[in-house]
Design an enzyme around this catalytic site. Structure first.
Site, PDB file in Angstrom:
ATOM      1  N   LYS A  22      19.534  36.201 -12.690  1.00  0.00           N
ATOM      2  CA  LYS A  22      19.256  35.684 -13.674  1.00  0.00           C
ATOM      3  C   LYS A  22      19.957  34.237 -14.242  1.00  0.00           C
ATOM      4  CE  LYS A  22      22.527  36.931 -17.781  1.00  0.00           C
ATOM      5  NZ  LYS A  22      23.725  36.373 -17.330  1.00  0.00           N
ATOM      6  N   ASN A  23      21.340  34.395 -13.019  1.00  0.00           N
ATOM      7  CA  ASN A  23      22.037  32.738 -13.603  1.00  0.00           C
ATOM      8  C   ASN A  23      21.949  31.875 -12.646  1.00  0.00           C
ATOM      9  OD1 ASN A  23      23.766  34.150 -14.995  1.00  0.00           O
ATOM     10  ND2 ASN A  23      25.095  35.019 -13.642  1.00  0.00           N
ATOM     11  N   ARG A  92      23.825  32.415 -23.543  1.00  0.00           N
ATOM     12  CA  ARG A  92      24.858  31.335 -23.623  1.00  0.00           C
ATOM     13  C   ARG A  92      23.870  30.020 -22.688  1.00  0.00           C
ATOM     14  NH1 ARG A  92      29.654  29.922 -24.460  1.00  0.00           N
ATOM     15  NH2 ARG A  92      29.973  29.082 -23.581  1.00  0.00           N
ATOM     16  N   CYS A 116      27.792  36.812 -23.906  1.00  0.00           N
ATOM     17  CA  CYS A 116      29.139  37.243 -23.775  1.00  0.00           C
ATOM     18  C   CYS A 116      29.930  37.365 -24.290  1.00  0.00           C
ATOM     19  CB  CYS A 116      29.012  38.592 -22.603  1.00  0.00           C
ATOM     20  SG  CYS A 116      27.419  39.636 -22.124  1.00  0.00           S
ATOM     21  N   ARG A 121      35.149  30.983 -24.122  1.00  0.00           N
ATOM     22  CA  ARG A 121      34.024  30.084 -23.091  1.00  0.00           C
ATOM     23  C   ARG A 121      34.133  29.202 -23.887  1.00  0.00           C
ATOM     24  NH1 ARG A 121      29.028  34.293 -22.092  1.00  0.00           N
ATOM     25  NH2 ARG A 121      29.286  33.360 -20.048  1.00  0.00           N
ATOM     26  N   PRO A 122      35.068  27.660 -23.992  1.00  0.00           N
ATOM     27  CA  PRO A 122      35.327  26.427 -24.086  1.00  0.00           C
ATOM     28  C   PRO A 122      33.899  25.672 -23.673  1.00  0.00           C
ATOM     29  CG  PRO A 122      36.769  26.848 -22.919  1.00  0.00           C
ATOM     30  CD  PRO A 122      36.452  28.092 -23.351  1.00  0.00           C
ATOM     31  N   ILE A 123      33.546  24.902 -23.664  1.00  0.00           N
ATOM     32  CA  ILE A 123      32.483  23.538 -23.028  1.00  0.00           C
ATOM     33  C   ILE A 123      32.778  22.470 -23.415  1.00  0.00           C
ATOM     34  CG2 ILE A 123      30.271  25.060 -23.032  1.00  0.00           C
ATOM     35  CD1 ILE A 123      29.171  22.980 -25.401  1.00  0.00           C
ATOM     36  N   ASP A 124      34.418  22.433 -23.059  1.00  0.00           N
ATOM     37  CA  ASP A 124      35.051  20.586 -23.192  1.00  0.00           C
ATOM     38  C   ASP A 124      34.673  20.486 -21.324  1.00  0.00           C
ATOM     39  OD1 ASP A 124      36.742  23.035 -22.571  1.00  0.00           O
ATOM     40  OD2 ASP A 124      38.305  21.565 -21.517  1.00  0.00           O
ATOM     41  N   ASP A 304      31.265  38.731 -12.608  1.00  0.00           N
ATOM     42  CA  ASP A 304      30.631  39.504 -12.981  1.00  0.00           C
ATOM     43  C   ASP A 304      30.180  41.043 -12.077  1.00  0.00           C
ATOM     44  OD1 ASP A 304      30.187  37.762 -14.997  1.00  0.00           O
ATOM     45  OD2 ASP A 304      28.573  36.413 -13.091  1.00  0.00           O
ATOM     46  N   ILE A 326      38.758  35.472 -14.610  1.00  0.00           N
ATOM     47  CA  ILE A 326      37.346  34.248 -14.841  1.00  0.00           C
ATOM     48  C   ILE A 326      37.831  34.335 -16.510  1.00  0.00           C
ATOM     49  CG2 ILE A 326      35.601  32.703 -14.526  1.00  0.00           C
ATOM     50  CD1 ILE A 326      37.041  33.455 -12.005  1.00  0.00           C
ATOM     51  N   ARG A 396      19.749  41.921 -21.446  1.00  0.00           N
ATOM     52  CA  ARG A 396      19.388  40.710 -21.365  1.00  0.00           C
ATOM     53  C   ARG A 396      19.837  40.425 -19.765  1.00  0.00           C
ATOM     54  NH1 ARG A 396      25.003  38.020 -23.112  1.00  0.00           N
ATOM     55  NH2 ARG A 396      23.877  36.377 -21.663  1.00  0.00           N
TER      56      ARG A 396
HETATM   57  N1  EPU Z   1      35.631  27.159 -18.676  1.00  0.00           N
HETATM   58  C1  EPU Z   1      36.052  25.508 -19.529  1.00  0.00           C
HETATM   59  N2  EPU Z   1      35.540  25.134 -19.796  1.00  0.00           N
HETATM   60  C2  EPU Z   1      34.353  24.888 -20.205  1.00  0.00           C
HETATM   61  C3  EPU Z   1      33.258  25.699 -18.777  1.00  0.00           C
HETATM   62  C4  EPU Z   1      34.416  26.840 -18.484  1.00  0.00           C
HETATM   63  O1  EPU Z   1      37.585  26.065 -20.057  1.00  0.00           O
HETATM   64  O2  EPU Z   1      33.696  23.795 -20.091  1.00  0.00           O
HETATM   65  C5  EPU Z   1      35.686  27.886 -18.252  1.00  0.00           C
HETATM   66  C6  EPU Z   1      35.428  29.070 -18.574  1.00  0.00           C
HETATM   67  O3  EPU Z   1      36.488  30.044 -20.119  1.00  0.00           O
HETATM   68  C7  EPU Z   1      36.125  30.692 -17.987  1.00  0.00           C
HETATM   69  C8  EPU Z   1      35.901  29.578 -16.632  1.00  0.00           C
HETATM   70  O4  EPU Z   1      36.433  28.355 -16.835  1.00  0.00           O
HETATM   71  O5  EPU Z   1      37.274  30.844 -18.038  1.00  0.00           O
HETATM   72  C9  EPU Z   1      34.841  30.116 -15.739  1.00  0.00           C
HETATM   73  O6  EPU Z   1      33.563  29.166 -16.844  1.00  0.00           O
HETATM   74  P1  EPU Z   1      32.126  29.392 -16.194  1.00  0.00           P
HETATM   75  O7  EPU Z   1      31.922  27.499 -16.399  1.00  0.00           O
HETATM   76  O8  EPU Z   1      32.284  29.204 -14.265  1.00  0.00           O
HETATM   77  O9  EPU Z   1      31.077  30.379 -16.127  1.00  0.00           O
HETATM   78  P2  EPU Z   1      29.806  29.917 -17.018  1.00  0.00           P
HETATM   79  O10 EPU Z   1      28.877  29.068 -16.968  1.00  0.00           O
HETATM   80  O11 EPU Z   1      30.087  29.763 -18.851  1.00  0.00           O
HETATM   81  C10 EPU Z   1      28.460  31.238 -15.158  1.00  0.00           C
HETATM   82  C11 EPU Z   1      28.117  32.803 -15.777  1.00  0.00           C
HETATM   83  C12 EPU Z   1      28.982  33.861 -15.884  1.00  0.00           C
HETATM   84  C13 EPU Z   1      30.017  33.989 -14.747  1.00  0.00           C
HETATM   85  C14 EPU Z   1      30.585  32.797 -14.508  1.00  0.00           C
HETATM   86  C15 EPU Z   1      30.966  32.754 -13.189  1.00  0.00           C
HETATM   87  C16 EPU Z   1      25.913  31.802 -16.389  1.00  0.00           C
HETATM   88  C17 EPU Z   1      24.487  31.436 -17.743  1.00  0.00           C
HETATM   89  N3  EPU Z   1      27.188  32.579 -17.062  1.00  0.00           N
HETATM   90  O12 EPU Z   1      28.874  30.628 -16.933  1.00  0.00           O
HETATM   91  O13 EPU Z   1      28.003  35.257 -15.746  1.00  0.00           O
HETATM   92  O14 EPU Z   1      30.433  35.440 -15.070  1.00  0.00           O
HETATM   93  O15 EPU Z   1      29.858  31.951 -14.828  1.00  0.00           O
HETATM   94  O16 EPU Z   1      31.016  33.212 -12.489  1.00  0.00           O
HETATM   95  O17 EPU Z   1      25.170  31.554 -15.191  1.00  0.00           O
HETATM   96  C18 EPU Z   1      27.126  37.047 -16.508  1.00  0.00           C
HETATM   97  O18 EPU Z   1      26.114  37.089 -15.882  1.00  0.00           O
HETATM   98  O19 EPU Z   1      27.334  38.035 -16.799  1.00  0.00           O
HETATM   99  C19 EPU Z   1      27.790  36.231 -17.265  1.00  0.00           C
HETATM  100  C20 EPU Z   1      28.777  35.772 -17.638  1.00  0.00           C
END
Ligand code: EPU
Length: 417
Positions: A22-23, A92, A116, A121-124, A304, A326, A396
């Site tokens: 999926k990811n 997401r 989820c 989940r910020p994207i900063d 995960d 995480i 999902r």
């Molecule tokens: N974070 C920030 N700022 C950002 C981005 C992330 O503070 O701009 C923080 C997040 O809040 C979190 C940590 O960094 O505490 C990790 O976030 P990451 O960006 O690595 O996660 P993601 O890309 O949003 C993907 C997977 C998740 C999986 C994580 C970690 C996708 C769509 N989602 O999320 O998958 O848990 O990497 O491996 O690829 C799932 O499949 O159930 C799932 C949640």
């Protein structure tokens, strides 16, 4: 609304075929628009996140053909449009259209992504990276506008090894002028899969899978093909299930290296399994030893898999700890497990699990994707009938979950309520 009904306590035997990750798929699909022409992705999992991304591609006037697990995306006549909340909120990974559209069109309008409820989940980190490449970013309520006259390669240091930011910055910088180096990049196998696809399109990316990724910008990308790598989280979920209910249950089409963080823990607990070249055979095991798990960035123990693993920990003889590092909110499934008979107390982001405790079927709620998968495992192991509501979370990310499990002897169905 959908409900899953499980009659528990049946042995599971036969083979479960693991689908595409999926990811990885959720990034490969948006990445396709970087190449003008018809790109082809094989082994795409049949999950609702796939369908949500296809709806966004159709909004952008891409032509889509889906035959079995092969997805063809023709972005020749792409029209850049606002990706509204009703589409971006469905998952997401809609945020990968930020990097992909910024790379191709140098302009993106998109509402905040969904996903989820497992933390803030910020994207900063994504946004700061886009800015470092030269994009100007404005926000209007929940809408982001990203624009650039030109993206210019630079050194970007991620303050956390974010999977999403690493991929988004790879997408944006493939068509930038000059060289981008992402330092402290996430190292997931999925990131190598995305880099391979972009390189097949003519990108020049090296170092994916390590913490330093170098992207030498190119002028244009051409159509390409890729196969989604096997889903290590789906495989891990069924492997954990096999440790509770398996009778020579074969988890097939896997890359054993990608599961090492989990298999080393299963070994420590005493789980009876055998690793082969592309499959693992697992048997239900008695007298499991208690262990501690702490989720970490790849190649550490995957966040995960933490929730599914917590179900297995309820059957260990003694006290186990599950520490999530995480996400702030990955304990949503615990009240349901306790309702089924588990003895779990939560302190902050750590669960303290006393075992073994018998589990009994009852009515429970899936609060998120992996928490929902944990309840499926618990329901299949428990005595009696488990009814899980809000199953949409599970669909999902787990393709054909009811039919895959039925094939190995589970009594499981999904009904509309
Ligand atoms: N974070 C920030 N700022 C950002 C981005 C992330 O503070 O701009 C923080 C997040 O809040 C979190 C940590 O960094 O505490 C990790 O976030 P990451 O960006 O690595 O996660 P993601 O890309 O949003 C993907 C997977 C998740 C999986 C994580 C970690 C996708 C769509 N989602 O999320 O998958 O848990 O990497 O491996 O690829 C799932 O499949 O159930 C799932 C949640």
């Amino acid at each position: 609304m959908k409900q899953m009904i499980i009659e528990g306590n049946h042995e599971l035997k036969g083979t479960i075929e693991i689908g595409g990750a999926k990811n990885s798929a959720v990034a490969l699909i948006p990445a396709s628009i970087l190449a003008k022409g018809k790109s082809i992705i094989h082994n795409v999992p049949n999950i609702s996140d796939r369908d949500a991304l296809i709806d966004i591609l159709e909004l952008l006037n891409c032509k889509i053909e889906l035959e079995g697990d092969t997805l063809k995306i023709d972005s020749t006549n792409l029209t850049n449009k606002l990706i509204g909340a009703s589409l971006s909120n469905r998952l997401r990974a809609s945020y990968y259209f930020m990097g992909a559209l910024l790379g191709r069109e140098k302009y993106v309008e998109i509402h905040i992504p969904g996903g989820c409820n497992i933390g803030s989940r910020p994207i900063d980190i994504h946004i700061d990276g886009f800015k470092a490449l030269g994009a100007k970013i404005t926000t209007e309520k929940d809408k982001f506008i990203l624009q650039a006259d030109e993206l210019i390669g630079t050194d970007i240091y991620l303050r956390f090894q974010s999977v999403g930011a690493t991929i988004n910055l790879m997408l944006a910088s493939t068509l930038a002028t000059g060289t981008t180096v992402i330092h402290n990049a996430a190292m997931e196998a999925e990131i190598e899969n995305i880099a391979e696809y972009l390189n097949n399109m003519g990108a020049k990316i090296t170092g994916a899978g390590t913490s330093e990724i170098t992207i030498v910008g190119v002028k244009e990308l051409h159509e390409a093909e890729i196969s989604v790598l096997p889903d290590r989280i789906e495989a891990g979920t069924y492997l954990i299930l096999g440790a509770l209910c398996g009778d020579n249950l074969c988890i097939k089409n896997i890359i054993p290296n990608h599961l090492e963080a989990l298999t080393s823990k299963l070994k420590e607990m005493g789980v009876n399994f055998t690793i082969n070249k592309d499959n693992i055979i697992v048997n239900k095991t008695k007298n499991l030893k208690p262990i501690n798990i702490k989720t970490l960035v790849y190649p550490g123990f995957p966040t995960d898999i933490g929730q599914p693993m917590s179900v297995l920990l309820t059957q260990c003889h003694g006290t186990s700890l599950f520490e999530e590092t995480i996400w702030e909110n990955r304990m949503g499934h615990v009240p349901s497990l306790n309702k089924m008979g588990a003895n779990i107390s939560v302190s902050g982001t750590t669960a303290i699990i006393e075992g073994p405790t018998p589990l009994t079927g009852t009515e429970v709620v899936a609060t998120d994707l992996r928490g929902g998968a944990a309840l499926v495992i618990a329901g299949l192991f428990a005595s009696g009938t488990t009814k899980i509501t809000d199953v949409e979370h599970i669909l999902r990310g787990y393709e054909n979950i009811a039919s895959k499990l039925t094939k190995v002897g589970a009594k499981i169905s999904i009904i509309e309520i």
